[in-house]
Design a protein around this motif. Sequence first.
Motif, PDB file in Angstrom:
ATOM      1  N   ILE A  69      37.946  30.719  35.466  1.00  0.00           N
ATOM      2  CA  ILE A  69      38.368  31.868  36.260  1.00  0.00           C
ATOM      3  C   ILE A  69      38.914  31.364  37.590  1.00  0.00           C
ATOM      4  O   ILE A  69      38.223  30.656  38.326  1.00  0.00           O
ATOM      5  CB  ILE A  69      37.195  32.843  36.509  1.00  0.00           C
ATOM      6  N   TRP A  70      40.166  31.747  37.843  1.00  0.00           N
ATOM      7  CA  TRP A  70      40.836  31.343  39.082  1.00  0.00           C
ATOM      8  C   TRP A  70      41.014  32.579  39.977  1.00  0.00           C
ATOM      9  O   TRP A  70      41.956  33.350  39.779  1.00  0.00           O
ATOM     10  CB  TRP A  70      42.210  30.745  38.781  1.00  0.00           C
ATOM     11  N   PRO A 102      39.321  22.510  43.501  1.00  0.00           N
ATOM     12  CA  PRO A 102      40.670  22.349  42.961  1.00  0.00           C
ATOM     13  C   PRO A 102      41.467  23.634  43.219  1.00  0.00           C
ATOM     14  O   PRO A 102      41.002  24.731  42.894  1.00  0.00           O
ATOM     15  CB  PRO A 102      40.430  22.135  41.465  1.00  0.00           C
ATOM     16  N   CYS A 103      42.635  23.484  43.805  1.00  0.00           N
ATOM     17  CA  CYS A 103      43.483  24.636  44.104  1.00  0.00           C
ATOM     18  C   CYS A 103      44.806  24.506  43.361  1.00  0.00           C
ATOM     19  O   CYS A 103      45.471  23.466  43.434  1.00  0.00           O
ATOM     20  CB  CYS A 103      43.749  24.747  45.608  1.00  0.00           C
ATOM     21  N   ALA A 133      32.893  30.432  42.340  1.00  0.00           N
ATOM     22  CA  ALA A 133      34.206  29.945  41.896  1.00  0.00           C
ATOM     23  C   ALA A 133      34.267  28.421  41.920  1.00  0.00           C
ATOM     24  O   ALA A 133      33.808  27.790  42.876  1.00  0.00           O
ATOM     25  CB  ALA A 133      35.302  30.524  42.777  1.00  0.00           C
ATOM     26  N   LYS A 134      34.847  27.865  40.866  1.00  0.00           N
ATOM     27  CA  LYS A 134      35.013  26.412  40.768  1.00  0.00           C
ATOM     28  C   LYS A 134      36.455  25.978  41.010  1.00  0.00           C
ATOM     29  O   LYS A 134      36.759  24.782  41.021  1.00  0.00           O
ATOM     30  CB  LYS A 134      34.560  25.930  39.390  1.00  0.00           C
ATOM     31  N   CYS A 135      37.348  26.958  41.178  1.00  0.00           N
ATOM     32  CA  CYS A 135      38.754  26.664  41.415  1.00  0.00           C
ATOM     33  C   CYS A 135      39.403  27.911  42.022  1.00  0.00           C
ATOM     34  O   CYS A 135      38.858  29.011  41.921  1.00  0.00           O
ATOM     35  CB  CYS A 135      39.469  26.245  40.132  1.00  0.00           C
ATOM     36  N   LEU A 136      40.559  27.734  42.645  1.00  0.00           N
ATOM     37  CA  LEU A 136      41.250  28.839  43.307  1.00  0.00           C
ATOM     38  C   LEU A 136      42.732  28.808  42.960  1.00  0.00           C
ATOM     39  O   LEU A 136      43.324  27.732  42.771  1.00  0.00           O
ATOM     40  CB  LEU A 136      41.102  28.741  44.826  1.00  0.00           C
ATOM     41  N   HIS A 137      43.330  29.992  42.895  1.00  0.00           N
ATOM     42  CA  HIS A 137      44.766  30.117  42.643  1.00  0.00           C
ATOM     43  C   HIS A 137      45.426  30.683  43.900  1.00  0.00           C
ATOM     44  O   HIS A 137      45.110  31.792  44.334  1.00  0.00           O
ATOM     45  CB  HIS A 137      45.022  31.044  41.455  1.00  0.00           C
ATOM     46  N   LEU A 138      46.325  29.916  44.482  1.00  0.00           N
ATOM     47  CA  LEU A 138      47.007  30.316  45.712  1.00  0.00           C
ATOM     48  C   LEU A 138      48.469  30.631  45.423  1.00  0.00           C
ATOM     49  O   LEU A 138      49.101  29.972  44.592  1.00  0.00           O
ATOM     50  CB  LEU A 138      46.933  29.191  46.760  1.00  0.00           C
ATOM     51  N   VAL A 146      31.916  38.268  36.462  1.00  0.00           N
ATOM     52  CA  VAL A 146      33.084  37.762  35.737  1.00  0.00           C
ATOM     53  C   VAL A 146      32.815  36.323  35.266  1.00  0.00           C
ATOM     54  O   VAL A 146      33.086  35.978  34.105  1.00  0.00           O
ATOM     55  CB  VAL A 146      34.336  37.793  36.639  1.00  0.00           C
ATOM     56  N   LEU A 147      32.284  35.510  36.155  1.00  0.00           N
ATOM     57  CA  LEU A 147      32.014  34.113  35.800  1.00  0.00           C
ATOM     58  C   LEU A 147      30.938  34.010  34.716  1.00  0.00           C
ATOM     59  O   LEU A 147      31.009  33.152  33.841  1.00  0.00           O
ATOM     60  CB  LEU A 147      31.571  33.342  37.047  1.00  0.00           C
TER      61      LEU A 147
END
Length: 242
Positions: free
Chosen positions: A3-4, A77-78, A44-49, A235-236
């Motif tokens: 999930i990002w 991680p992005c 969150a383990k990652c992000l979407h920018l 969600v996660l």
Amino acid sequence: MEIWPAIDLRHGKPVRLRQGDYDQQTTFGDDPVEFAKRWQDAGAKCLHLVDLDAARGDDPTANRDAVGRIVEATGLPCQMGGGVRDEETIAALIKVGVSRLVVGSRACKEPEWFTTMCDRYPGKLAAGIDARDGLVATQGWLETSDVSAIELAKKLREATANIAAIIYTDIARDGMMQGPNFDGLAQMAGATDIPLVASGGVTTYEDVQKLVEMKMPAAIIGRSLYDGVMELEKVLEIASRA
């Protein structure tokens, strides 16, 4: 399923657009790092920018400082998209610490260039395929081409083994809180073996569960988190059942 959580940036601030319309913008505070830390604290383990300024051809460096601060503050991680249209930008954002870049408009208009970049930066570039009625949309969704999204995906796979992923967005569903285009996602998933990331319209826990059942590798979730329709922790938890 990964999930990002999405953080869309405009003038250095976290915002969301309705169906990609710059005139229908909601601003969520002044500091995007605050949202990045919020999502991290929720698991969150990652992000979407997304750089919305660069996406439509404005200053490509307007949000770079904010991106660097998010990467430094979280260490996550992005993945980043929006206005990634030349090698200079690719190199600059990788230097800032972005783990993976999403190339949209130029990947669609010049697939040969994109696949060359994939081979030069293996595993670092994903194709952002945004579709309106099954056809590729570019330039921050301001233009719709006559190219089929699925045919583009096949062409990219034939040209390189080094593409990291496809981020597939149905524009009609983005920011509308109406659920993803599951049929479109299934067709895209069946078209190639490139890892697929669902984007746009993921609104309910049932949506997340259905994506898990479809064995979707990853999903980007935006407005439903900002509006409080879903809690990232739940969600996660659903996504971890895959």
